[in-house]
Design a protein around this motif. Sequence first.
Motif, PDB file in Angstrom:
ATOM      1  N   ARG A  74     122.923  45.210  93.855  1.00  0.00           N
ATOM      2  CA  ARG A  74     121.796  44.474  94.430  1.00  0.00           C
ATOM      3  C   ARG A  74     121.020  43.781  93.318  1.00  0.00           C
ATOM      4  NH1 ARG A  74     121.902  43.463  99.616  1.00  0.00           N
ATOM      5  NH2 ARG A  74     119.616  43.399  99.672  1.00  0.00           N
ATOM      6  N   GLY A  75     121.737  43.346  92.279  1.00  0.00           N
ATOM      7  CA  GLY A  75     121.084  42.802  91.106  1.00  0.00           C
ATOM      8  C   GLY A  75     120.504  41.415  91.288  1.00  0.00           C
ATOM      9  N   LEU A  76     120.777  40.737  92.415  1.00  0.00           N
ATOM     10  CA  LEU A  76     120.274  39.377  92.611  1.00  0.00           C
ATOM     11  C   LEU A  76     119.035  39.329  93.488  1.00  0.00           C
ATOM     12  CD1 LEU A  76     123.569  37.326  93.099  1.00  0.00           C
ATOM     13  CD2 LEU A  76     122.306  37.802  91.001  1.00  0.00           C
ATOM     14  N   GLU A  77     118.438  40.478  93.754  1.00  0.00           N
ATOM     15  CA  GLU A  77     117.230  40.481  94.577  1.00  0.00           C
ATOM     16  C   GLU A  77     116.128  39.687  93.884  1.00  0.00           C
ATOM     17  OE1 GLU A  77     116.300  44.513  95.360  1.00  0.00           O
ATOM     18  OE2 GLU A  77     117.786  44.730  96.949  1.00  0.00           O
ATOM     19  N   GLY A  78     115.470  38.834  94.663  1.00  0.00           N
ATOM     20  CA  GLY A  78     114.419  37.994  94.112  1.00  0.00           C
ATOM     21  C   GLY A  78     114.924  36.704  93.512  1.00  0.00           C
ATOM     22  N   CYS A  79     116.231  36.464  93.547  1.00  0.00           N
ATOM     23  CA  CYS A  79     116.815  35.257  92.964  1.00  0.00           C
ATOM     24  C   CYS A  79     117.212  34.281  94.071  1.00  0.00           C
ATOM     25  CB  CYS A  79     118.037  35.582  92.107  1.00  0.00           C
ATOM     26  SG  CYS A  79     117.673  36.625  90.689  1.00  0.00           S
ATOM     27  N   SER A  80     116.945  33.007  93.840  1.00  0.00           N
ATOM     28  CA  SER A  80     117.302  31.959  94.788  1.00  0.00           C
ATOM     29  C   SER A  80     118.489  31.185  94.226  1.00  0.00           C
ATOM     30  CB  SER A  80     116.112  31.028  95.017  1.00  0.00           C
ATOM     31  OG  SER A  80     116.498  29.945  95.833  1.00  0.00           O
ATOM     32  N   VAL A  81     119.549  31.101  95.019  1.00  0.00           N
ATOM     33  CA  VAL A  81     120.790  30.475  94.578  1.00  0.00           C
ATOM     34  C   VAL A  81     121.137  29.357  95.542  1.00  0.00           C
ATOM     35  CG1 VAL A  81     123.219  30.809  94.035  1.00  0.00           C
ATOM     36  CG2 VAL A  81     121.586  32.655  93.591  1.00  0.00           C
ATOM     37  N   GLY A  82     121.330  28.161  94.994  1.00  0.00           N
ATOM     38  CA  GLY A  82     121.799  27.039  95.788  1.00  0.00           C
ATOM     39  C   GLY A  82     123.312  26.902  95.683  1.00  0.00           C
ATOM     40  N   VAL A  83     123.953  26.616  96.799  1.00  0.00           N
ATOM     41  CA  VAL A  83     125.415  26.519  96.850  1.00  0.00           C
ATOM     42  C   VAL A  83     125.796  25.131  97.324  1.00  0.00           C
ATOM     43  CG1 VAL A  83     127.514  27.393  97.915  1.00  0.00           C
ATOM     44  CG2 VAL A  83     125.706  28.989  97.261  1.00  0.00           C
TER      45      VAL A  83
ATOM     46  N   VAL B   3     120.215  32.505  99.606  1.00  0.00           N
ATOM     47  CA  VAL B   3     121.155  31.393  99.491  1.00  0.00           C
ATOM     48  C   VAL B   3     120.639  30.195 100.277  1.00  0.00           C
ATOM     49  CG1 VAL B   3     123.542  30.659  99.811  1.00  0.00           C
ATOM     50  CG2 VAL B   3     123.038  33.051  99.289  1.00  0.00           C
ATOM     51  N   GLN B   4     120.673  29.042  99.634  1.00  0.00           N
ATOM     52  CA  GLN B   4     120.440  27.770 100.310  1.00  0.00           C
ATOM     53  C   GLN B   4     121.685  26.900 100.127  1.00  0.00           C
ATOM     54  OE1 GLN B   4     117.681  28.744  98.148  1.00  0.00           O
ATOM     55  NE2 GLN B   4     116.787  29.719  99.948  1.00  0.00           N
ATOM     56  N   GLU B   5     122.139  26.322 101.219  1.00  0.00           N
ATOM     57  CA  GLU B   5     123.343  25.513 101.176  1.00  0.00           C
ATOM     58  C   GLU B   5     122.963  24.031 101.177  1.00  0.00           C
ATOM     59  OE1 GLU B   5     125.767  26.608 104.420  1.00  0.00           O
ATOM     60  OE2 GLU B   5     126.105  28.659 103.735  1.00  0.00           O
ATOM     61  N   TYR B   6     123.685  23.244 100.347  1.00  0.00           N
ATOM     62  CA  TYR B   6     123.456  21.798 100.263  1.00  0.00           C
ATOM     63  C   TYR B   6     124.799  21.092 100.415  1.00  0.00           C
ATOM     64  CZ  TYR B   6     119.096  23.425  98.135  1.00  0.00           C
ATOM     65  OH  TYR B   6     117.923  24.071  97.878  1.00  0.00           O
ATOM     66  N   ALA B   7     124.731  19.902 101.007  1.00  0.00           N
ATOM     67  CA  ALA B   7     125.962  19.132 101.198  1.00  0.00           C
ATOM     68  C   ALA B   7     126.441  18.519  99.887  1.00  0.00           C
ATOM     69  CB  ALA B   7     125.741  18.044 102.247  1.00  0.00           C
ATOM     70  N   SER B   8     125.486  18.163  98.995  1.00  0.00           N
ATOM     71  CA  SER B   8     125.854  17.534  97.727  1.00  0.00           C
ATOM     72  C   SER B   8     124.721  17.727  96.737  1.00  0.00           C
ATOM     73  CB  SER B   8     126.147  16.043  97.929  1.00  0.00           C
ATOM     74  OG  SER B   8     124.964  15.381  98.355  1.00  0.00           O
ATOM     75  N   THR B   9     124.991  17.415  95.485  1.00  0.00           N
ATOM     76  CA  THR B   9     123.938  17.505  94.462  1.00  0.00           C
ATOM     77  C   THR B   9     122.843  16.486  94.737  1.00  0.00           C
ATOM     78  OG1 THR B   9     125.268  16.011  93.092  1.00  0.00           O
ATOM     79  CG2 THR B   9     125.505  18.381  92.700  1.00  0.00           C
ATOM     80  N   LYS B  10     123.209  15.332  95.280  1.00  0.00           N
ATOM     81  CA  LYS B  10     122.203  14.314  95.605  1.00  0.00           C
ATOM     82  C   LYS B  10     121.244  14.820  96.668  1.00  0.00           C
ATOM     83  CE  LYS B  10     121.802   9.484  97.101  1.00  0.00           C
ATOM     84  NZ  LYS B  10     122.563   8.277  97.501  1.00  0.00           N
ATOM     85  N   GLU B  11     121.771  15.406  97.718  1.00  0.00           N
ATOM     86  CA  GLU B  11     120.910  15.960  98.769  1.00  0.00           C
ATOM     87  C   GLU B  11     119.999  17.050  98.219  1.00  0.00           C
ATOM     88  OE1 GLU B  11     121.200  18.716 102.752  1.00  0.00           O
ATOM     89  OE2 GLU B  11     122.993  17.673 102.044  1.00  0.00           O
ATOM     90  N   MET B  12     120.541  17.868  97.351  1.00  0.00           N
ATOM     91  CA  MET B  12     119.739  18.949  96.777  1.00  0.00           C
ATOM     92  C   MET B  12     118.561  18.381  95.981  1.00  0.00           C
ATOM     93  SD  MET B  12     120.945  21.799  94.025  1.00  0.00           S
ATOM     94  CE  MET B  12     121.118  20.489  92.824  1.00  0.00           C
ATOM     95  N   LEU B  13     118.806  17.361  95.153  1.00  0.00           N
ATOM     96  CA  LEU B  13     117.724  16.772  94.359  1.00  0.00           C
ATOM     97  C   LEU B  13     116.689  16.095  95.259  1.00  0.00           C
ATOM     98  CD1 LEU B  13     119.778  15.283  91.389  1.00  0.00           C
ATOM     99  CD2 LEU B  13     118.315  17.309  91.372  1.00  0.00           C
ATOM    100  N   ILE B  14     117.147  15.510  96.375  1.00  0.00           N
ATOM    101  CA  ILE B  14     116.197  14.902  97.324  1.00  0.00           C
ATOM    102  C   ILE B  14     115.302  15.976  97.931  1.00  0.00           C
ATOM    103  CG2 ILE B  14     116.035  13.701  99.535  1.00  0.00           C
ATOM    104  CD1 ILE B  14     118.548  12.153  98.771  1.00  0.00           C
ATOM    105  N   GLN B  15     115.905  17.094  98.294  1.00  0.00           N
ATOM    106  CA  GLN B  15     115.121  18.187  98.863  1.00  0.00           C
ATOM    107  C   GLN B  15     114.081  18.685  97.871  1.00  0.00           C
ATOM    108  OE1 GLN B  15     115.188  19.486 101.891  1.00  0.00           O
ATOM    109  NE2 GLN B  15     116.986  18.467 102.755  1.00  0.00           N
ATOM    110  N   TRP B  16     114.480  18.772  96.610  1.00  0.00           N
ATOM    111  CA  TRP B  16     113.549  19.289  95.600  1.00  0.00           C
ATOM    112  C   TRP B  16     112.448  18.270  95.278  1.00  0.00           C
ATOM    113  CZ3 TRP B  16     117.318  21.678  91.424  1.00  0.00           C
ATOM    114  CH2 TRP B  16     117.979  22.777  91.999  1.00  0.00           C
ATOM    115  N   THR B  17     112.823  16.984  95.253  1.00  0.00           N
ATOM    116  CA  THR B  17     111.880  15.959  94.786  1.00  0.00           C
ATOM    117  C   THR B  17     110.976  15.469  95.913  1.00  0.00           C
ATOM    118  OG1 THR B  17     113.522  15.267  93.160  1.00  0.00           O
ATOM    119  CG2 THR B  17     111.685  13.764  93.568  1.00  0.00           C
ATOM    120  N   LYS B  18     111.566  14.922  96.971  1.00  0.00           N
ATOM    121  CA  LYS B  18     110.762  14.300  98.026  1.00  0.00           C
ATOM    122  C   LYS B  18     110.139  15.330  98.952  1.00  0.00           C
ATOM    123  CE  LYS B  18     113.268   9.909  98.068  1.00  0.00           C
ATOM    124  NZ  LYS B  18     114.009   8.928  98.923  1.00  0.00           N
TER     125      LYS B  18
END
Length: 954
Positions: free
Chosen positions: A521-530, A552-567
């Motif tokens: 259970r070493g990843l408790e408290g960690c957020s991982v994007g896939v 876990v958060q799932e993204y369709a692409s790196t571009k979508e992930m950066l949009i989610q983080w930025t906008k």
Amino acid sequence: MNSSGLQNRLLFISLIPVFILGALTFSWFTYNDLTQQQLAFSERSKSISNQLADTLSGPVSSKSKDLSEALMRRALNERDARSVRVYDSFASLWLSSGPNPIGPRYPASITDTISLTLYESQETYRYLVPIFHPDDFILNATLSNPIAWVELEFDNANTRVTQYQTILFNLLILLFIFAIITVIALYLNRTVIDPVHNMIRAVGEIREGNLEVRVPTQSKGELRELEEGINAMAETIKDAYNEMQTSVDQATFDLRETLETIEIQNIELDMARRDAQQANQVKTEFLANMSHEIRTPLNGIIGFARLLTRSNLTKKQEDYISTILSSSQVLLTIINDVLDFCKIEAGKLMLDQRSTNLRVAIEEVCTMLAPTSQPKTLEIVSLFYDDVPEQLVFDPLRVKQVLTNLISNAIKFTPEGSIVIRTMIEQQKGNKVIVRVSITDTGIGLTKKQQKALFQAFAQADSSTAREFGGTGLGLVISKRLVEQMGGDIGLESEKDKGSTFWFNIKSEVAPAAQQPPKHRGLEGCSVGVIEPREMSRLALNHQIAGWGGEVQEYASTKEMLIQWTKNKLPANNLVIIDIAGMTDTNDVYKHIIHMKTKFHCKVLVLTSSSDDDNINTKLLEKGADYSLTKPIRNAVLYQTLIQILKPESTEAIEGTNLKLGTNRSEVSVLAVDDNSANLKLIAALLESLGILVTSTNNGEDAVGLAIENDYDLIFMDIQMPNMDGLEATRQIRRLEATDKHVPIIALTAHALAEERDAMMAAGMDDYLAKPIDEDQLQRTLFKWTGALLGSNVKPTTLEHESEADSFPPVDSDALTEYEVVDLVSGLEKANGKLSLAKDMFAMLIDTLAKDQEQINNQYQQGDYKALLELVHRLHGASAYCGVPRLKMASYNAETILKQGFYAQLEDALFVLNDEINNIVHWSEDNEIDSIFDKALKVYAHNQQQKKTVLTLQ
């Protein structure tokens, strides 16, 4: 049926109808007699009453009592008359004679009686008769009312007595008739029963063996025929008995004559049975010998082909070697299938039940088959359900064999798509479980007819000569037999052009809790994007990370992930996992990784496939990726990598515990024994490549002597050798070695029979390696029995903390300056003066130097020392034939450090190596290679001429 029973039945049959008929006749006649008597009594009494009434008409009308009384007394003289009474016209008693009446009172008034009326009781008949005037008699008409009434009572006792007499008389007549009939029936019965008794007695005697007895023929009709038939039967039986006795005597005589023949046949059968057993033993030995004889040359072919891959080869040579290896593996697989099928048919296959990690076993099969699936870009995913215990008791070799057959078939028949391996619990009771493993593919599928042909020896779905897919048709048969031997079932569900699902289940025991791997259970408290474009791989990653406590958060692409983080102002993940295996364009990925690292300071883990270009991994790491893993990824490796990236402080504690697993040893001494020179040379080369001191011998006698005279850390012993085989040599060594000394002896065998292992252990061997020998398996065996961490088998994180007491002398940079960067004359000497060959080898070296340098630095950064050793070893081999002495010395130094495990000096060695590579690259850019080769050729020719002159003078 006994005679008394027959007699009684005959009597019953003859008498019962007579008795019934007699009883009916008696009843009928008696009833008629009684009825007639009663009727006569009634008519007589009635007639007397009417006569008296008529007689009293005159006296009563004249009131003459004397005459009336005289008439009344006269009436009493009649039979059965009891009393007479006369009533006047007023119904008053006028005269009476005899006793009082017995019967009851009249139910009606006397004056109302105008005709003869009978009042009957049980004892008497009472008649009340009206008396009319004499004139009425004269006129023969009733013209007035009765002038008086006369009552007569008659007693019926005499009539009853007469009736009883009648009944008694009739009954006596009936009994008399019955007696007569009974006597007649008994007489007639004896005429039947006596012959029957005679026949029963005769049959009884015949049954007891008295065939001379006969039944007297005294009866008539059917009984006589029966008597004659019994006598004829007795005569027939007697004749048959005599004939049988004659036959028995003859048969006894014949039997006595054939006893010796039967004994001879028994002896022949016993000899045939022994011959069959011996033939079976010969077949078993032939199977073992065939296994040894076929695998032994294959061991040399595969082993030396693998060694050749480490040398400097041209592209064409690499292709040839790759073809040799793949063809050898196919041949080895076919041989293994045939031998396994033979063992199963002979009932010689034994299961080796041991505590094994099922998840790891499945991952090993997926890793082994990855090179065949990745050229098709197939998605292979293992879904291991959380409720399945990882550590189970089963035969890992056979389970892997079944998995390999099913997964390789799925890969073969799936042109594109995915292959999903699901592992789940089907049933659990206590520590007993039934585990179900299914392999689902999106391949070509099977028709119902093709499905029926599966699981049969040498049968395939498509057996035509134009079939697209090859194979022996034994894989599924062997898998079915293995699964059934493990107590399970195997089956499939398939539809044409829609894929197939092959499944099997095995019965197993859950290993003790102490052997179960811990739940991380070493990843408790960690957020991982896939970022995973393929659905099943994304599901598997999500399942694994969530199981370790990560979000876990799932993204369709790196571009979508950066949009989610930025906008959308969403918080950035602690780590992003990017799988580029299914991506066609990676340029945007490189840019996005730089953006992630610079703006969001997010850590990045990149997943690639083994078929991807090595430049991709290097470029990804250069663009800022923190780590790169090659698919398929093992569960434990992924977890350790994630922990190392996200929580490096906990990684140090993990690494510290690994120091206890083994110790670096600069020297390990091994004795290798094999009568086959190719195999002996191969194992010696493999061991020497790991930095081990090897002593070789080709017979058991020398092996015993060397083992007693020297202190070896390990002995590799071949089984089949002339004169003294490996088993006998092991027994001799165990017998002669000191009591406080035990040298591990590892069998090198190609034997395919399970009982061979028991024989090896009984002879004193500690373990065995099956041919062909795999280098990884060899390293694991060395580590298991010597405790030494050798070569690339050691994890880099462990060695960084090793003691530096035994250090390797650093490379002397000044010593390298004594040599030229490029010495083409030396290269021509290595090429035996062939200019074209020397140019080709030097050109190949120049073409691959930049790529080799990038790969070496990349593997060093990732800490993969095994891959690093292979790269440096290959570079060293290439430099040995190209006339680059300084590069040769630098690569040799780096290779030696890697083999011996002196990683503290590795950075300096690689620094020198990079310098020498750069020097060669700069030299090639600054010089005209063809002209320098021409000059070198003249120098080489001059040197050769001088050598010939010196030899002539000598």
